[in-house]
Scaffold this motif. Structure first.
Motif, PDB file in Angstrom:
ATOM      1  N   GLU A  44       0.649  -1.171   0.129  1.00 62.99           N
ATOM      2  CA  GLU A  44       0.047  -0.161   0.131  1.00 62.99           C
ATOM      3  C   GLU A  44       0.862   1.368  -0.091  1.00 62.99           C
ATOM      4  O   GLU A  44       1.876   1.093   0.373  1.00 62.99           O
ATOM      5  CB  GLU A  44      -1.003   0.111   1.240  1.00 62.99           C
ATOM      6  CG  GLU A  44      -2.042  -1.184   1.137  1.00 62.99           C
ATOM      7  CD  GLU A  44      -2.949  -1.127   2.248  1.00 62.99           C
ATOM      8  OE1 GLU A  44      -3.916  -1.694   2.444  1.00 62.99           O
ATOM      9  OE2 GLU A  44      -2.606  -0.158   3.068  1.00 62.99           O
ATOM     10  N   GLU A  46       2.413   4.491   1.489  1.00 66.74           N
ATOM     11  CA  GLU A  46       2.840   4.701   2.771  1.00 66.74           C
ATOM     12  C   GLU A  46       3.406   6.171   2.742  1.00 66.74           C
ATOM     13  O   GLU A  46       4.099   6.777   1.873  1.00 66.74           O
ATOM     14  CB  GLU A  46       3.692   3.791   3.043  1.00 66.74           C
ATOM     15  CG  GLU A  46       5.178   3.769   2.739  1.00 66.74           C
ATOM     16  CD  GLU A  46       6.212   2.993   3.171  1.00 66.74           C
ATOM     17  OE1 GLU A  46       5.607   2.083   4.481  1.00 66.74           O
ATOM     18  OE2 GLU A  46       7.342   2.857   2.897  1.00 66.74           O
ATOM     19  N   PHE A  47       3.168   6.751   3.925  1.00 66.85           N
ATOM     20  CA  PHE A  47       3.459   8.077   4.302  1.00 66.85           C
ATOM     21  C   PHE A  47       5.128   8.180   4.573  1.00 66.85           C
ATOM     22  O   PHE A  47       5.715   7.375   4.936  1.00 66.85           O
ATOM     23  CB  PHE A  47       3.019   8.608   5.496  1.00 66.85           C
ATOM     24  CG  PHE A  47       3.473   9.726   6.339  1.00 66.85           C
ATOM     25  CD1 PHE A  47       4.574   9.519   7.437  1.00 66.85           C
ATOM     26  CD2 PHE A  47       3.500  10.994   5.833  1.00 66.85           C
ATOM     27  CE1 PHE A  47       4.972  10.864   7.946  1.00 66.85           C
ATOM     28  CE2 PHE A  47       3.933  12.307   6.343  1.00 66.85           C
ATOM     29  CZ  PHE A  47       4.932  11.997   7.603  1.00 66.85           C
ATOM     30  N   THR A  50       5.933  15.187   5.699  1.00 68.37           N
ATOM     31  CA  THR A  50       4.776  16.206   5.210  1.00 68.37           C
ATOM     32  C   THR A  50       5.488  17.515   5.922  1.00 68.37           C
ATOM     33  O   THR A  50       6.371  17.563   6.891  1.00 68.37           O
ATOM     34  CB  THR A  50       3.629  15.853   5.860  1.00 68.37           C
ATOM     35  OG1 THR A  50       2.960  16.906   5.631  1.00 68.37           O
ATOM     36  CG2 THR A  50       3.660  15.794   7.560  1.00 68.37           C
ATOM     37  N   THR A  99      -2.323  18.945   0.658  1.00 67.27           N
ATOM     38  CA  THR A  99      -3.392  18.808   1.455  1.00 67.27           C
ATOM     39  C   THR A  99      -4.912  19.256   1.041  1.00 67.27           C
ATOM     40  O   THR A  99      -4.708  20.153   0.228  1.00 67.27           O
ATOM     41  CB  THR A  99      -3.247  19.213   2.728  1.00 67.27           C
ATOM     42  OG1 THR A  99      -3.027  20.697   2.658  1.00 67.27           O
ATOM     43  CG2 THR A  99      -2.096  18.800   3.657  1.00 67.27           C
ATOM     44  N   GLY A 106      -0.758  16.310   8.029  1.00 65.04           N
ATOM     45  CA  GLY A 106      -1.124  14.964   8.407  1.00 65.04           C
ATOM     46  C   GLY A 106      -0.413  13.876   7.483  1.00 65.04           C
ATOM     47  O   GLY A 106       0.065  14.057   6.586  1.00 65.04           O
ATOM     48  N   VAL A 107      -0.449  12.770   8.057  1.00 63.39           N
ATOM     49  CA  VAL A 107       0.391  11.713   7.620  1.00 63.39           C
ATOM     50  C   VAL A 107      -0.612  10.615   6.821  1.00 63.39           C
ATOM     51  O   VAL A 107      -0.183   9.620   6.102  1.00 63.39           O
ATOM     52  CB  VAL A 107       0.817  10.661   8.687  1.00 63.39           C
ATOM     53  CG1 VAL A 107       1.838  11.663   9.459  1.00 63.39           C
ATOM     54  CG2 VAL A 107      -0.002  10.118   9.635  1.00 63.39           C
ATOM     55  N   GLY A 108      -2.042  10.807   6.909  1.00 58.77           N
ATOM     56  CA  GLY A 108      -2.998   9.882   6.255  1.00 58.77           C
ATOM     57  C   GLY A 108      -2.954  10.246   4.836  1.00 58.77           C
ATOM     58  O   GLY A 108      -3.152  11.548   4.760  1.00 58.77           O
ATOM     59  N   THR A 109      -3.313   9.396   3.813  1.00 58.60           N
ATOM     60  CA  THR A 109      -3.498   9.855   2.630  1.00 58.60           C
ATOM     61  C   THR A 109      -4.737  10.571   2.380  1.00 58.60           C
ATOM     62  O   THR A 109      -5.078  11.366   1.449  1.00 58.60           O
ATOM     63  CB  THR A 109      -3.479   8.593   1.624  1.00 58.60           C
ATOM     64  OG1 THR A 109      -4.676   7.563   2.165  1.00 58.60           O
ATOM     65  CG2 THR A 109      -2.351   7.656   1.578  1.00 58.60           C
ATOM     66  N   ASP A 110      -5.865  10.339   3.316  1.00 56.29           N
ATOM     67  CA  ASP A 110      -7.212  11.016   3.088  1.00 56.29           C
ATOM     68  C   ASP A 110      -7.063  12.783   3.443  1.00 56.29           C
ATOM     69  O   ASP A 110      -7.997  13.290   3.399  1.00 56.29           O
ATOM     70  CB  ASP A 110      -8.137  10.454   4.073  1.00 56.29           C
ATOM     71  CG  ASP A 110      -7.886  10.142   5.453  1.00 56.29           C
ATOM     72  OD1 ASP A 110      -8.542   9.818   6.249  1.00 56.29           O
ATOM     73  OD2 ASP A 110      -6.658  10.651   5.764  1.00 56.29           O
ATOM     74  N   ASN A 111      -5.749  12.971   3.917  1.00 58.33           N
ATOM     75  CA  ASN A 111      -5.630  14.534   4.234  1.00 58.33           C
ATOM     76  C   ASN A 111      -5.149  15.196   2.845  1.00 58.33           C
ATOM     77  O   ASN A 111      -5.370  16.288   2.881  1.00 58.33           O
ATOM     78  CB  ASN A 111      -4.361  14.670   5.279  1.00 58.33           C
ATOM     79  CG  ASN A 111      -4.853  14.214   6.548  1.00 58.33           C
ATOM     80  OD1 ASN A 111      -5.838  14.557   7.150  1.00 58.33           O
ATOM     81  ND2 ASN A 111      -4.100  13.432   7.266  1.00 58.33           N
TER      82      ASN A 111
END
Length: 125
Positions: A44, A46-47, A50, A99, A106-111
């Motif tokens: 997947e 990954e972060f 940022t 973003t 943030g570290v999540g892809t949804d950000n």
């Protein structure tokens, strides 16, 4: 229309360095966080790192902390990732992203709402 274009990837040996760049266009980015993510085959996304819009705050994945440095030049609308002491585990396609929210971070892809097409980094042993 927001457009992100990564460059600087390539084939290097373990221990070498590379600097990735991400050229952004389509809006003023200085108020938006930006990040780097990577995706290896079969894994997947990954972060990696940022940075806030001003560049004053950064955050790194544990796997790259102390080796990678994220920075940005808002006058040039460009994001950078300096990668040092590269390891074979760093092999992946690297993506830059912006973003979704103003002043986002943030570290999540949804950000992140906008993504580049990616640049391949291959580290050989």
């Amino acid at each position: 229309q927001v457009q992100l274009v990564e460059s600087g990837g390539g084939l290097v040996q373990a221990g070498d360095s590379l600097r990735l760049s991400c050229s952004a266009s389509g809006r003023t980015f200085s108020n938006y966080g930006m990040g780097w993510f990577r995706q290896a085959p079969g894994k997947e996304r990954e972060f990696v790192a940022t940075i806030t819009g001003s560049g004053s705050t950064t955050r790194y994945a544990d796997s790259v902390k102390g080796r990678f440095i994220i920075s940005r030049d808002n006058a040039k609308n460009t994001l950078y990732l300096q990668m040092n002491s590269l390891k074979t585990d760093d092999t992946a396609v690297y993506y830059c992203a912006v973003t979704r929210a103003i002043y986002g971070f943030g570290v999540g892809t949804d950000n992140y709402a906008y993504w580049g097409q990616g640049t391949q980094v291959t580290v050989s042993s």
